[in-house]
Design an enzyme around this catalytic site. Structure first.
Site, short mmCIF file in Angstrom:
data_model
loop_
_atom_site.label_atom_id
_atom_site.label_comp_id
_atom_site.label_asym_id
_atom_site.label_seq_id
_atom_site.Cartn_x
_atom_site.Cartn_y
_atom_site.Cartn_z
N CYS A 1 0.80 -1.24 0.00
CA CYS A 1 0.00 0.00 0.00
C CYS A 1 0.82 1.27 0.00
O CYS A 1 0.27 2.37 -0.04
CB CYS A 1 -0.96 0.00 1.18
N CYS B 1 11.68 -7.36 13.31
CA CYS B 1 12.38 -8.27 12.40
C CYS B 1 11.49 -8.43 11.16
O CYS B 1 10.47 -9.11 11.21
CB CYS B 1 12.61 -9.58 13.12
#
Length: 196
Positions: free
Chosen positions: A93, A162
């Protein structure tokens, strides 16, 4: 592409070996206690895309990671070693998620960030997959899987976001062009990884 079920145990073994290479601090990683609330279920995303649209504009690795929760192999992602100044956006997006000033080398094999650009850009969700308690990070705007959050990051946040390179695109400071994680000659996305 996501690897077959028969290959998953080999990848899990590789992931465990990667964990042993981490610092002793990282070996004690636990699910995040971020200041963001950890939800039991994912909220409805603000924007939705059809699978057909996403398959047309994302690589197979990007689709597998962001839409199916796959994980790229450790040390294989385009942005793992990226040290350029700039911002990391959601590959789906284009929402701004992370800044290079919060990126650091955790030794985990994936791009790691100590914080997000704003608390309203990410949602954290309980993840009990693979028999482990983890905290999944998703893009709040579109709901795409990004990676996981652990409490073994640097001060002051103590957080390690992460994140899969395949879920990101990078925009260099002062440059309007963007870099996305390209499809590799052979796919590196696999089933969900306990470390990520």
């Amino acid at each position: 592409m996501i690897r077959g079920v028969a290959e998953v145990p080999v990848f899990q073994l590789f992931s465990l070996l990667c964990l042993f290479k981490l610092s002793s601090k990282a070996m004690g990683a636990k699910a995040s206690t971020s200041s963001l609330p950890v939800l039991k279920e994912a909220p409805q995303p603000e924007v939705k895309f059809t699978d057909e649209e996403l398959r047309a504009r994302l690589s197979s690795d990007q689709f597998a990671v962001t839409q199916q929760g796959a994980t790229e192999r450790a040390f294989s992602g385009q942005f793992y070693k990226n040290s350029d100044d700039g911002n990391y956006h959601c590959v789906v997006c284009n929402d701004l998620l992370f800044s290079s000033d919060k990126k650091y080398d955790s030794g985990s094999g994936w791009p790691s960030f100590s914080d997000v650009v704003a608390q309203n850009r990410i949602v954290l969700i309980e993840d009990g997959a693979m028999g482990m308690k983890r905290v999944e990070a998703r893009c709040k705007k579109c709901g795409s899987h990004l990676g996981h959050v652990f409490d073994d990051g640097p001060s002051p946040t103590q957080q390690r976001y992460c994140i899969n390179s395949a879920s990101l695109k990078f925009k260099k400071s002062g440059d309007e062009s963007e870099t996305t994680a390209p499809e590799l000659a052979t796919s590196t996305a696999t089933a969900p990884n306990p470390e990520l």
